[in-house]
Scaffold this active site. Structure first.
Site, mmCIF file in Angstrom:
data_model
loop_
_atom_site.group_PDB
_atom_site.id
_atom_site.type_symbol
_atom_site.label_atom_id
_atom_site.label_comp_id
_atom_site.label_asym_id
_atom_site.label_seq_id
_atom_site.Cartn_x
_atom_site.Cartn_y
_atom_site.Cartn_z
ATOM 1 N N HIS C 61 -51.449 -21.998 27.576
ATOM 2 C CA HIS C 61 -50.780 -22.592 28.724
ATOM 3 C C HIS C 61 -50.048 -21.522 29.524
ATOM 4 C CE1 HIS C 61 -48.717 -26.478 30.295
ATOM 5 N NE2 HIS C 61 -48.552 -25.516 31.173
ATOM 6 N N HIS C 63 -49.543 -19.936 33.818
ATOM 7 C CA HIS C 63 -49.804 -20.093 35.254
ATOM 8 C C HIS C 63 -49.963 -18.705 35.841
ATOM 9 C CE1 HIS C 63 -48.693 -24.410 35.394
ATOM 10 N NE2 HIS C 63 -47.942 -24.076 34.368
ATOM 11 N N HIS C 179 -49.613 -33.252 31.023
ATOM 12 C CA HIS C 179 -48.215 -32.846 31.138
ATOM 13 C C HIS C 179 -47.427 -34.152 31.041
ATOM 14 C CE1 HIS C 179 -44.869 -31.014 33.805
ATOM 15 N NE2 HIS C 179 -44.633 -32.298 33.867
ATOM 16 N N HIS C 232 -46.600 -28.793 26.361
ATOM 17 C CA HIS C 232 -45.175 -28.463 26.246
ATOM 18 C C HIS C 232 -44.252 -29.627 25.862
ATOM 19 C CE1 HIS C 232 -45.307 -30.132 30.259
ATOM 20 N NE2 HIS C 232 -45.764 -29.039 30.813
ATOM 21 N N ASP C 305 -46.272 -21.427 28.463
ATOM 22 C CA ASP C 305 -46.072 -22.036 29.783
ATOM 23 C C ASP C 305 -45.491 -20.973 30.732
ATOM 24 O OD1 ASP C 305 -44.491 -25.086 31.134
ATOM 25 O OD2 ASP C 305 -46.063 -23.764 31.895
ATOM 26 N N HIS C 309 -42.147 -16.959 39.114
ATOM 27 C CA HIS C 309 -41.795 -17.228 40.511
ATOM 28 C C HIS C 309 -41.240 -15.959 41.122
ATOM 29 C CE1 HIS C 309 -42.440 -21.524 40.322
ATOM 30 N NE2 HIS C 309 -41.797 -21.548 39.180
#
Lengths: 316, 174, 434
Positions: C61, C63, C179, C232, C305, C309
């Protein structure tokens, strides 16, 4: 001694008593023909309200001007914040205008704490989300002490939407410092049972029971424009079961009544009670001026601390 | 460290009596007269003078208390100062006598004058001082003076009064 | 790179065995186990009690923010971060701009990854078009192009789409990753609903937001008998449904992020955006019970996860800042420091949770040290302490919740398919950095 007034949670009782002592002196100023003393002459105070308010802002403005300071009011609409200017940039810009003090109101809890990182001005929290409204609690406690002398053991009831109330929270933290016994009353959605253990207060869902056990009641406004509306079916039901009127006070007619304002007459409080002999609501407003003057004096009326250092650390 | 005792209780009393007579000699209209005592010991001295007026001449003088903290020019060089009460209502058309224990740089009196003008337009302002220790930084002098005591800048003059210090005396400290 | 001798190094394997082994690594990245050796044959000898060789981890998991959000992370920075964390395979979620909801984008990702990534990145495809929860995405086509599983992660899959997707994936034995969040209950919440949210009057997310969704998901998995993976987990209240599902033989699996095993709402500053995540850090008891569930086999996988940013986004105040925190580079060191060193679990457990189970559930290979094969492993040194500071991160996002903490167990070198994809400057000094 505190550099900013952000919450009542962390206030030292001795500092509070100091603020109250000076507030009594400032009350005298309000009775004079010339309502001005130069104690903060030349100081620049900015009121920065991200949430609209007339009363609180005016109270701070008059307090600052009575002490001879220059007060400039800024209303910053939240939509312009969303358009791109961050709170950080707003504060850095304001800070470049070298204010001595910033009075801030915002709809999000803890923003006043956040902005201490971006300005060397003293910060006064005029209300942050549902978190705190320390100047209100200070003037409320001051008003109660004017009447009771001492708050230790006094039973103070806070009635209304406690869940969403910053006035309630600041009052609870402060009143407990004085040794008062605090109770909360309202519907179980707005006065959660968890408050009893977490905050060491009494929770009542029955208004008559709550009133019978009170020396003073702080009536909170039902905030229709905010979250309260989601948690109660309608204001009529609230008014029937939790509205304060003379009938409810029959068995405890000497209880003192307070309200932070503005009032929804006929909703959370009846006109009869609001205008009755035991209502201290007007007094609260006058005391509010004196307390806010005292807060300004407490933060600004002495040698400046070296706050410039921490600001430099944040600017590369 | 005590260096010398300048005045004892009897001497202070004699001086206050003499000052009372000086005021009496200088004024005709005692209703218009207003004693403004400066916190802390100026307040007690002004009350004593009013009492002497009452006992000796049967005249009741009006006294009031003034806290000049808001008018100090050195607020921002010091730690926070607690405020005291001020019960002046109006100085409009009054004949004011500012009463203080020690006159030093003159800055306190300047602040008092500014404050007095904030309460109205006085007809006249005079100054009554128990001890003038010199070192003026402003053009200010007493109209009614107890005693002139020249001091060095290393010294300090302390006026002690029974109302607050349990004894009446004036001493010099180093 | 000349030949390097790894002399008598402790190595762990996916069958949960471990032994001291000597092997050599040649210039082509081949590993050969050795019974005997002559040190003079080798450019450098790695030996020491404290070195440990581990199989490459799989992070199911992450991003990676490709396509369209490369200011936060891209394939190069993301894969280098994974390499530094000892991760050889990672799944990347489709909530990008545009959302990866068609085969063309899956294809693009697969090619971009092959060109630019140090390690293997598998794209997860969106279950619904634009992740709006109204129409199914072309799951079959995406699977064919290389999507490893399907998820609307970032948000929950709508009930309507979830049921359809679970039945549709039977065609190819696919896996849906949900999710678990009830958007109505979580509505604008910023932190866990509990003592702190009540004290500070902050909009909060009750644990029932997750529990309600987990219950729904398990019920649908039971009805459809399809493969469902819950992403998660954050609350102990979700566990009872999963436990019963496993007892009943359903194909329900689940994961916990390493951060949710270490942080809870009371041991962090809830106003520090480094700790602002969704689902939020909940209570101490949740942390302990989720870890116990891992040990008991109720929960199968640990992931990161990894949600980077930009600095500008994370320096906004906590109410405006987006949810998410980076984690690729610190996951193993965190697990090693907080759990293995405290004897709460052993390295074999970590291999179970981050190597074996991901491989079993998602049918992907296990990459580990093997004789006469390309090198696939990472090596770390016990007792070597690192201060976590922004300069050490390859990820574009340096705002790790572990900043200023000291962690043990950071990989010193990582090998993927014979290539050295990460090397600490003080390790294998004869070998130049990549």
């Amino acid at each position: 001694m505190i550099s900013h007034l952000l919450s009542t949670k962390n206030l030292d009782l001795n500092e509070v008593l100091e603020i109250f002592d000076n507030a009594r002196r400032f009350l005298e100023v309000l009775d004079r023909p010339t309502k001005k003393i130069p104690i903060l002459k030349g100081k620049l105070i900015l009121t920065v309200f991200f949430e609209p308010s007339t009363r609180t802002r005016t109270s701070f403005e008059i307090a600052g001007k009575t002490l001879g300071a220059d007060v400039v009011n800024l209303s910053i609409s939240q939509s312009s914040t969303k358009k791109g200017e961050t709170i950080k940039d707003t504060c850095l810009t304001l800070n470049a205008m070298k204010p001595d003090c910033i009075v801030i109101r915002h709809s999000v809890s803890k923003i006043p704490d956040y902005i201490t990182n971006f300005t060397s001005a003293k910060i006064i929290n005029a209300g942050d989300g549902s978190n705190e409204h320390p100047s209100q609690a200070l003037l409320d406690a001051f008003t109660l002490i004017q009447h009771f002398g001492d708050l230790s053991g006094k039973k103070i009831l806070i009635l209304g939407d406690v869940l969403n109330s910053r006035v309630a929270r600041s009052n609870i933290w402060l009143l407990k410092k004085f040794g008062a016994k605090v109770s909360l009353c309202g519907p179980s959605t707005l006065v959660r049972e968890e408050f009893e253990n977490e905050w060491d207060v009494n929770v009542y869902w029955d208004l008559d029971k709550a009133i019978s056990d009170a020396n003073a009641i702080i009536v909170l406004r039902i905030q229709l424009e905010r979250a309260a509306s989601a948690w109660i079916p309608n204001t009529r039901e609230y008014s029937i079961f939790y509205g304060l009127n003379s009938k409810r006070l029959v068995n405890n007619s000497s209880v003192l009544i307070m309200h932070p304002g503005p009032m929804n007459r006929g909703l959370e409080i009846s006109s009869e009670v609001a205008d009755g002999d035991n209502a201290l609501i007007r007094k609260q407003v006058t005391n509010g001026l004196a307390i806010r003057m005292s807060i300004f004096y407490h933060l600004l009326g002495h040698k400046a601390d070296n706050i410039v250092e921490h600001l430099d650390k944040n600017n590369e | 460290m005590l260096k010398a005792k300048i005045l004892n209780e009897q001497e202070i009393n004699k001086i206050l009596h003499r000052l009372m007579y000086e005021i009496y000699e200088n004024h005709k209209d005692f209703d218009e007269l207003l004693l403004v005592g400066l916190w802390t010991r100026g307040v007690f001295l002004s009350r004593r003078i009013a009492e002497i007026f009452l006992n000796e001449k049967g005249i009741r003088l009006e006294t009031s208390e003034l806290d000049i903290t808001p008018y100090r020019d050195d607020l921002y060089t010091k730690e926070k100062i607690a405020l005291k009460t001020t019960n002046l209502i109006s100085t409009q058309d009054r004949s004011i006598i500012i009463v203080d224990d020690v006159l030093f740089t003159g800055r306190t009196i300047r602040g008092a004058i500014e404050a007095i003008f904030d309460f109205g337009r006085p007809k006249k302002i005079e100054l009554l001082i128990l001890i003038d220790r010199g070192h003026r930084e402003l053009p200010i002098n007493a109209n009614y003076l107890g005693r002139y005591v020249p001091t060095s800048s290393k010294e300090d003059v302390n006026v002690r009064l029974k109302e607050i210090d349990n004894v009446d005396e004036v001493i010099i400290l180093e | 790179m000349d030949k390097i001798l790894y002399k008598n190094i402790l190595a762990y394997f996916s069958d949960l065995s471990s032994k001291r082994i000597s092997f050599c690594l040649d210039s082509l990245g081949n590993v050969n186990f050795l019974d005997s050796f002559d040190i003079s044959d080798y450019k450098e000898v790695i030996e020491g009690e404290d070195f440990v060789v581990m199989p490459l981890l799989t992070d199911v998991h992450t991003h990676m923010r490709v396509p369209g959000q490369e200011e936060k992370e891209d394939i190069v920075s993301g894969s280098r971060a994974a390499a530094r964390g000892g991760i050889g395979q990672a799944f990347t979620m489709p909530n990008t701009k545009p959302v990866v909801d068609n085969a063309y984008l899956v294809d693009y990702l697969v090619n971009s990854v092959n060109k630019n990534s140090s390690m293997k990145i598998y794209p997860v495809g969106a279950v619904s078009r634009n992740q709006l929860g109204e129409e199914l995405s072309p799951l079959l086509e995406m699977k064919q192009s290389g999507a490893i599983a399907f998820s609307d992660d970032g948000r929950p899959i709508t009930t309507n789409i979830l049921r359809k997707a679970l039945i549709y994936t039977k065609t190819f034995d696919g896996i849906i990753i949900d999710h678990p969040e009830d958007a109505v209950l979580s509505d604008g919440g910023l932190i866990h609903e509990g003592r702190l949210s009540r004290t500070y009057g902050i909009k909060s997310i009750p644990y029932t937001s997750e529990e309600v969704c987990v219950a729904r998901d398990v019920a649908l998995a039971r009805e459809t008998k399809s493969k469902l993976h819950l992403a998660h987990l954050s609350t102990r209240h979700s566990l009872k449904y999963i436990e019963i599902a496993k007892e009943d033989g359903l194909n329900v699996t689940s994961e916990v992020t390493v951060n949710h095993l270490i942080f809870n709402c009371e041991n962090i500053s809830i106003f520090d955006t480094k700790f602002k995540v969704n689902p939020p850090f909940r209570e101490e008891e949740d942390m302990y019970e989720l870890f116990n569930a891992l040990k008991n086999g109720i929960v199968d996988i640990i992931c990161t996860d990894h949600a980077p940013h930009t600095l500008e986004e994370k320096e906004l105040d906590y109410s405006q800042s987006p949810f998410g925190t980076p984690g690729l580079e610190t996951v193993f060191a965190a697990l090693y420091t907080y759990f293995v060193m405290n004897n709460k679990c052993c390295l074999e457990d970590i291999i179970k949770w981050m190597v074996v189970n991901p491989s079993k559930i998602f049918s992907i290979p296990i990459l580990e040290l093997q004789n006469n094969s390309k090198a696939n492993f990472f090596i770390f040194k016990k007792n070597e302490e690192f201060l976590v500071e922004p300069g050490m991160f390859f990820s574009k996002c340096k705002l790790s919740p572990f900043l200023d903490k000291k962690l043990f167990g950071f990989p010193l070198a990582t090998f993927y398919n014979g290539k050295m994809i990460y090397k600490d400057e003080n390790f294998m000094k004869t070998v130049k950095e990549m």
